[in-house]
Scaffold this motif. Structure first.
Motif, PDB file in Angstrom:
ATOM      1  N   THR A  93      28.668  49.911  36.696  1.00 29.43           N
ATOM      2  CA  THR A  93      29.490  48.916  36.193  1.00 29.43           C
ATOM      3  C   THR A  93      29.117  48.764  34.765  1.00 29.43           C
ATOM      4  O   THR A  93      27.825  48.644  34.615  1.00 29.43           O
ATOM      5  N   ALA A  94      30.013  48.610  33.668  1.00 32.46           N
ATOM      6  CA  ALA A  94      29.711  48.541  32.247  1.00 32.46           C
ATOM      7  C   ALA A  94      30.537  47.376  31.787  1.00 32.46           C
ATOM      8  O   ALA A  94      31.778  47.224  32.050  1.00 32.46           O
ATOM      9  N   ILE A  95      29.892  46.474  30.840  1.00 34.00           N
ATOM     10  CA  ILE A  95      30.491  45.687  29.870  1.00 34.00           C
ATOM     11  C   ILE A  95      30.624  46.298  28.666  1.00 34.00           C
ATOM     12  O   ILE A  95      29.519  46.955  28.043  1.00 34.00           O
ATOM     13  N   ILE A  96      31.751  45.947  27.988  1.00 36.29           N
ATOM     14  CA  ILE A  96      32.021  46.938  26.536  1.00 36.29           C
ATOM     15  C   ILE A  96      32.557  45.755  25.564  1.00 36.29           C
ATOM     16  O   ILE A  96      33.860  45.649  26.117  1.00 36.29           O
ATOM     17  N   THR A  97      31.897  45.257  24.711  1.00 36.80           N
ATOM     18  CA  THR A  97      32.425  44.332  23.669  1.00 36.80           C
ATOM     19  C   THR A  97      33.485  45.149  22.807  1.00 36.80           C
ATOM     20  O   THR A  97      32.934  46.192  22.440  1.00 36.80           O
ATOM     21  N   LEU A 116      39.668  42.507  32.079  1.00 34.32           N
ATOM     22  CA  LEU A 116      39.710  42.107  30.975  1.00 34.32           C
ATOM     23  C   LEU A 116      39.258  40.846  30.969  1.00 34.32           C
ATOM     24  O   LEU A 116      39.570  39.771  31.792  1.00 34.32           O
ATOM     25  N   LEU A 117      38.380  40.386  29.953  1.00 34.13           N
ATOM     26  CA  LEU A 117      37.902  38.940  29.647  1.00 34.13           C
ATOM     27  C   LEU A 117      38.118  38.773  28.105  1.00 34.13           C
ATOM     28  O   LEU A 117      37.635  39.295  27.337  1.00 34.13           O
ATOM     29  N   LYS A 118      38.893  37.791  27.761  1.00 35.94           N
ATOM     30  CA  LYS A 118      39.102  37.335  26.696  1.00 35.94           C
ATOM     31  C   LYS A 118      38.434  36.224  26.413  1.00 35.94           C
ATOM     32  O   LYS A 118      38.148  35.420  26.874  1.00 35.94           O
ATOM     33  N   ALA A 119      37.357  36.486  25.212  1.00 36.10           N
ATOM     34  CA  ALA A 119      36.233  35.718  25.020  1.00 36.10           C
ATOM     35  C   ALA A 119      35.733  35.672  23.738  1.00 36.10           C
ATOM     36  O   ALA A 119      36.021  36.650  22.852  1.00 36.10           O
ATOM     37  N   ASN A 120      35.133  34.559  23.136  1.00 38.60           N
ATOM     38  CA  ASN A 120      34.663  34.383  21.811  1.00 38.60           C
ATOM     39  C   ASN A 120      32.982  34.681  22.047  1.00 38.60           C
ATOM     40  O   ASN A 120      32.320  33.713  22.544  1.00 38.60           O
ATOM     41  N   ILE A 178      30.548  35.546  30.495  1.00 38.93           N
ATOM     42  CA  ILE A 178      30.725  36.997  30.638  1.00 38.93           C
ATOM     43  C   ILE A 178      29.999  37.686  31.806  1.00 38.93           C
ATOM     44  O   ILE A 178      30.829  38.384  32.572  1.00 38.93           O
ATOM     45  N   ILE A 179      28.738  37.528  31.673  1.00 35.40           N
ATOM     46  CA  ILE A 179      27.859  38.152  32.576  1.00 35.40           C
ATOM     47  C   ILE A 179      28.244  37.801  34.043  1.00 35.40           C
ATOM     48  O   ILE A 179      28.249  38.573  34.934  1.00 35.40           O
ATOM     49  N   GLU A 180      28.225  36.448  33.956  1.00 34.95           N
ATOM     50  CA  GLU A 180      28.527  35.954  35.677  1.00 34.95           C
ATOM     51  C   GLU A 180      29.743  36.167  36.136  1.00 34.95           C
ATOM     52  O   GLU A 180      29.711  36.702  37.194  1.00 34.95           O
ATOM     53  N   ASN A 181      30.878  36.415  35.226  1.00 33.52           N
ATOM     54  CA  ASN A 181      32.251  36.956  35.768  1.00 33.52           C
ATOM     55  C   ASN A 181      32.232  38.297  36.178  1.00 33.52           C
ATOM     56  O   ASN A 181      32.760  38.713  37.201  1.00 33.52           O
ATOM     57  N   HIS A 189      32.688  39.532  40.082  1.00 27.66           N
ATOM     58  CA  HIS A 189      33.970  40.609  40.022  1.00 27.66           C
ATOM     59  C   HIS A 189      33.561  41.770  40.724  1.00 27.66           C
ATOM     60  O   HIS A 189      34.044  42.327  41.656  1.00 27.66           O
ATOM     61  N   PHE A 190      32.330  42.595  40.133  1.00 27.68           N
ATOM     62  CA  PHE A 190      31.873  43.911  40.482  1.00 27.68           C
ATOM     63  C   PHE A 190      30.660  43.969  41.304  1.00 27.68           C
ATOM     64  O   PHE A 190      30.204  45.087  41.983  1.00 27.68           O
ATOM     65  N   GLY A 191      30.004  42.817  41.297  1.00 30.21           N
ATOM     66  CA  GLY A 191      28.903  42.826  42.232  1.00 30.21           C
ATOM     67  C   GLY A 191      27.543  43.256  41.526  1.00 30.21           C
ATOM     68  O   GLY A 191      26.469  43.078  42.150  1.00 30.21           O
TER      69      GLY A 191
END
Length: 289
Positions: free
Chosen positions: A47-51, A99-103, A113-116, A120-122
């Motif tokens: 799982t990856a987060i990409i800003t 999708l996470l819309k965030a400032n 964002i990290i918690e979501n 969501h993905f564990g």
């Protein structure tokens, strides 16, 4: 894809748009996907987060990761249409995307964002700190306090906020990839504050890699040169857009797709002995650093 498949400077001339730039309004739109390449499951199950994953380099990385079997969390700020288009492309490859819309200028929001993502993905395996803003100014005295603060908050503070919140969830083998810039190494007379933030990103990358080495978490960065993204027509005037990328040895701007494999490599097991390093993707400019 071959060099002849990329746009020449003449093909991107005359384009400007208001900040924030949107990929959907660019003509021709950036090339973000190599349709002939289907992936090798190099990131399967991760799982990856990409800003900034909705457009530009972030979109190309998001699509490339998804094609490698990675769950993708796209963090974006304004462009709903760009974000939804990226989501659509990822799902066409049977990828999982959130999708996470965030400032990301807000530390509390970054923690959410990290918690979501975890909810969501564990889990979380890869953090790509990519989002950035720039505002060219001819004179130092034209850089207002507001501009200075916003540029630093988006470009470097967010990396601290997100990485700080992510580290408790990262395990051995996890990866942080930051997007720096060629300007961090050679400067830019009209992008003093932006270049300064990218210099900070470079120091952050090197210091964090040493800090997390004992945990076997790798930290690297990519330093792009002139890449055809929404940032360009929305922040440069027509004259600069007309010659964008022509001063590189390859005599053209790069396309987001030409960076994507670099991020895949740094996120994969193919780079397990690489940390604290910079990969320069800049059309041939020789940079020491």
């Amino acid at each position: 894809m071959k060099d002849k498949d990329m746009y020449t400077p003449d093909e991107i001339k005359g384009q400007t748009q208001k900040i924030p730039g949107k990929e959907s309004k660019m003509k021709p739109q950036p090339i973000y996907d190599n349709n002939d390449f289907k992936g090798f499951e190099r990131l399967k199950g991760k799982t990856a987060i990409i800003t900034g994953g909705d457009s530009g380099i972030g979109r190309a990385v998001s699509v490339a990761f998804a094609k490698e079997g990675c769950n993708v969390v796209i963090v974006y700020n304004i462009a709903d249409d760009d974000a939804n288009e990226t989501k659509k492309v990822i799902e066409s490859y049977k990828g999982n995307v959130l999708l996470l819309k965030a400032n990301i200028k807000d530390g509390t929001v970054c923690k959410q964002i990290i918690e979501n993502t975890i909810n969501h993905f564990g889990g979380l395996d890869i953090l790509v700190n990519n989002a950035a803003e720039q505002h060219p100014q001819t004179n130092l005295e034209d850089i207002t306090d507001e501009q200075l603060e916003n540029t630093f908050k988006t470009n470097i503070f967010s990396m601290f906020y997100l990485t700080r919140a992510a580290v408790p969830y990262l395990k051995e083998g996890s990866v942080v990839i930051n997007t720096s810039s060629v300007t961090a190494f050679r400067g830019s007379k009209d992008l003093i504050d932006y270049s300064s933030t990218k210099g900070a990103v470079t120091s952050f990358t090197r210091s964090l890699s040493a800090n997390l080495a004992d945990k076997k978490i790798r930290v690297n960065q990519v330093a792009p040169g002139p890449i055809w993204t929404p940032l360009i027509p929305s922040t440069f005037d027509k004259e600069k857009v007309d010659v964008f990328g022509q001063d590189t040895p390859l005599k053209r701007p790069g396309q987001p797709v030409e960076l994507a494999e670099t991020y895949v490599f740094l996120a994969s097991d193919g780079s397990t002995y690489i940390t604290g390093q910079t990969i320069h993707v800049n059309g041939g400019e020789i940079i020491n650093g």
